[in-house]
Design an enzyme around this catalytic site. Structure first.
Site, short mmCIF file in Angstrom:
data_model
loop_
_atom_site.label_atom_id
_atom_site.label_comp_id
_atom_site.label_asym_id
_atom_site.label_seq_id
_atom_site.Cartn_x
_atom_site.Cartn_y
_atom_site.Cartn_z
N CYS A 31 0.81 -1.22 0.00
CA CYS A 31 0.00 0.00 0.00
C CYS A 31 0.85 1.28 0.00
O CYS A 31 0.31 2.37 -0.22
CB CYS A 31 -0.97 0.00 1.18
SG CYS A 31 -2.13 -1.37 1.13
N HIS A 89 -3.05 7.24 2.35
CA HIS A 89 -3.51 5.92 1.92
C HIS A 89 -4.89 5.64 2.53
O HIS A 89 -5.11 5.85 3.74
CB HIS A 89 -2.51 4.86 2.34
CG HIS A 89 -3.01 3.47 2.12
ND1 HIS A 89 -3.52 3.06 0.90
CD2 HIS A 89 -3.12 2.40 2.95
CE1 HIS A 89 -3.91 1.80 1.00
NE2 HIS A 89 -3.69 1.38 2.23
N ASN A 146 -10.15 0.12 0.21
CA ASN A 146 -8.69 0.21 0.18
C ASN A 146 -8.21 -0.44 -1.11
O ASN A 146 -8.32 -1.65 -1.28
CB ASN A 146 -8.13 -0.54 1.40
CG ASN A 146 -6.61 -0.55 1.45
OD1 ASN A 146 -5.94 -0.26 0.46
ND2 ASN A 146 -6.05 -0.90 2.60
N1 COA Z 1 -18.18 -8.03 10.09
C1 COA Z 1 -18.58 -8.27 11.34
N2 COA Z 1 -17.74 -8.55 12.34
C2 COA Z 1 -16.43 -8.60 12.06
C3 COA Z 1 -15.95 -8.36 10.77
C4 COA Z 1 -16.88 -8.08 9.76
N3 COA Z 1 -16.53 -7.83 8.48
N4 COA Z 1 -14.61 -8.47 10.78
C5 COA Z 1 -14.25 -8.76 12.04
N5 COA Z 1 -15.36 -8.83 12.80
C6 COA Z 1 -15.45 -9.12 14.23
C7 COA Z 1 -14.28 -9.91 14.75
O1 COA Z 1 -14.47 -11.30 14.54
C8 COA Z 1 -14.32 -9.55 16.21
O2 COA Z 1 -15.31 -10.33 16.84
P1 COA Z 1 -15.08 -10.85 18.35
O3 COA Z 1 -14.95 -9.61 19.20
O4 COA Z 1 -16.32 -11.64 18.62
O5 COA Z 1 -13.83 -11.66 18.31
C9 COA Z 1 -14.80 -8.11 16.21
O6 COA Z 1 -15.42 -7.90 14.93
C10 COA Z 1 -13.69 -7.11 16.39
O7 COA Z 1 -12.64 -7.49 15.53
P2 COA Z 1 -11.34 -6.63 15.43
O8 COA Z 1 -10.43 -7.23 14.39
O9 COA Z 1 -10.79 -6.43 16.80
O10 COA Z 1 -11.96 -5.25 14.91
P3 COA Z 1 -11.26 -3.87 14.70
O11 COA Z 1 -12.06 -2.82 15.35
O12 COA Z 1 -9.78 -3.93 14.98
O13 COA Z 1 -11.44 -3.65 13.14
C11 COA Z 1 -10.18 -3.78 11.13
C12 COA Z 1 -10.85 -4.56 12.23
C13 COA Z 1 -9.52 -4.75 10.17
C14 COA Z 1 -11.24 -2.97 10.38
C15 COA Z 1 -9.15 -2.81 11.76
O14 COA Z 1 -8.31 -3.51 12.65
C16 COA Z 1 -8.32 -2.15 10.73
O15 COA Z 1 -8.80 -1.36 9.94
N6 COA Z 1 -7.00 -2.41 10.73
C17 COA Z 1 -6.13 -1.83 9.78
C18 COA Z 1 -6.26 -2.58 8.52
C19 COA Z 1 -5.61 -1.87 7.40
O16 COA Z 1 -5.72 -0.71 7.29
N7 COA Z 1 -4.92 -2.63 6.57
C20 COA Z 1 -4.27 -2.14 5.42
C21 COA Z 1 -3.08 -1.38 5.83
S1 COA Z 1 -2.16 -1.01 4.43
#
Ligand code: COA
Length: 352
Positions: free
Chosen positions: A115, A260, A290
């Site tokens: 990215c 980004h 993204n």
């Molecule tokens: N729909 C519903 N629930 C979901 C889900 C979805 N699409 N994806 C994950 N969950 C659930 C998980 O299973 C978890 O459930 P649990 O609490 O029962 O275990 C809960 O939501 C929280 O998951 P978590 O991963 O802790 O959520 P988060 O708030 O960290 O959000 C991301 C997840 C991926 C959106 C976030 O971490 C993020 O944006 N990270 C950066 C990713 C990124 O930018 N990557 C590219 C960088 S170049």
């Protein structure tokens, strides 16, 4: 023009997004997820998915053509394509893209920094222009990122989309005091290989070739979401401030941050850390998700009408490796009629 008298100036921009729109409601029918979760946790409302016959190179050609048309040029000295999803493992995709664009036998190569790829490619182009080894470079960021995703993984499938964006970088005489319209500042780059596995496709390279016994999860893109979130906020804010500082800009006084497009909460946190009002932080991910290396040039092209000549813009990226980068851009004069492939009208809403 002696190389010491040059500036690297952005003269064209363009984007291409596949026509196929996938809304959060579409994903609700495919995965155990909800529109409410996706929009509040990520800010993504819809994304584009390329059809199976459309490659990264196909999208790169369309974005590249739009940027060349916007710049009003049909020749460049070099093509640099940032992508993590090349058309083939070998060779790079850039030579094919250059050929499709009718650019002759110019140098053309890929850059792989996930990215952050567009910032790395932009740095390569700027260096070439300032060193005098090129006078005009086409820089493209393109990814068909959905080709890496496990369609059943709700943690990644909801975030990413496909697309391409491009800019033209040219040499101009360095004879204007202050901010020259179009001028690109120093490109600040960084990487931390100790977090190499935070964003990774484990199999398919030389470390772990694909075999019939490769575990299915190792074939697909994975990320440590929370760790990536925290690192992205910290690195983006830090590198954006560094780039602004190199240009002698007070980052709080910048007109726009084009970062980004990873997650709306990441963009908001970076904006807060830099002291920028929310309406100065460009958000394109609501409609495109993204798009990895494509996200910054796509955001520039889609939001170009909001920028005014002379606006101070900070570009900042974070991605796998982990890698990051930033630069400054003084928005160019925009007198040339737009022929770029701007954000297409939304039509189809059916998920594949
Ligand atoms: N729909 C519903 N629930 C979901 C889900 C979805 N699409 N994806 C994950 N969950 C659930 C998980 O299973 C978890 O459930 P649990 O609490 O029962 O275990 C809960 O939501 C929280 O998951 P978590 O991963 O802790 O959520 P988060 O708030 O960290 O959000 C991301 C997840 C991926 C959106 C976030 O971490 C993020 O944006 N990270 C950066 C990713 C990124 O930018 N990557 C590219 C960088 S170049």
């Amino acid at each position: 023009m002696p190389s010491s008298d040059r500036r690297a100036v952005l003269t064209g921009w363009g984007a291409h997004a596949p026509a196929h729109v996938v809304t959060n409601a579409d994903l609700e029918r495919l995965l155990d997820t909800t529109d409410e979760w996706i929009s509040t946790r990520t800010g993504v409302c819809e994304r584009r998915w390329a059809d199976p016959a459309t490659s990264t190179g196909d999208m790169a050609v369309r974005a590249g053509r739009a940027a060349l048309d916007r710049a009003g040029v049909d020749h460049v000295d070099r093509v640099v394509l940032a992508t993590t999803t090349p058309d083939h493992p070998c060779p790079g995709t850039a030579p094919w893209v250059a050929h499709q664009l009718g650019l002759g036998d110019v140098g053309a190569h890929d850059v792989a920094a996930v990215c952050s790829g567009f910032l790395y490619a932009l740095g390569t182009a700027r260096d070439a222009v300032l060193a005098g080894s090129a006078t005009r470079v086409l820089v493209i960021g393109a990814d068909r990122f959905t080709s890496l995703l496990d369609p059943q993984d709700r943690g990644t499938t909801v975030i990413f989309g496909d697309g391409a964006g491009a800019v033209v970088v040219e040499a101009r005489p360095d004879d204007t005091p202050g901010d020259t319209p179009g001028a690109l500042g120093d490109v600040v780059l960084g990487a931390d290989g100790s977090t190499y596995d935070h964003i990774i496709v484990r199999a398919g390279g030389t470390r772990a070739p694909l075999t019939s016994s490769t575990p299915p999860p190792d074939r697909y893109f994975t990320m440590a979401g929370r760790e990536v979130f925290t690192a992205a906020v910290h690195r983006l804010a830090d590198v954006a401030a560094q780039a602004a500082g190199r240009a002698g800009w007070d980052v709080q006084q910048c007109d726009w941050l084009v970062a980004h497009q990873a997650n709306r909460r990441i963009l908001a946190a970076v904006g807060r850390a830099l002291g920028l009002p929310p309406d100065r932080v460009v958000c394109d991910l609501d409609r495109y998700g993204n798009t990895s290396a494509a996200s910054i040039p796509m955001a520039l092209a889609h939001h170009a009408d909001r920028f005014t000549t002379g606006d101070r813009i900070v570009l900042a990226a974070f991605g796998g490796g982990t890698t990051w980068g930033a630069t400054t851009l003084t928005w160019p004069a925009t007198t040339r009629p737009a022929t770029a492939d701007r954000a297409p009208t939304l039509t189809a809403t059916t998920a594949r």
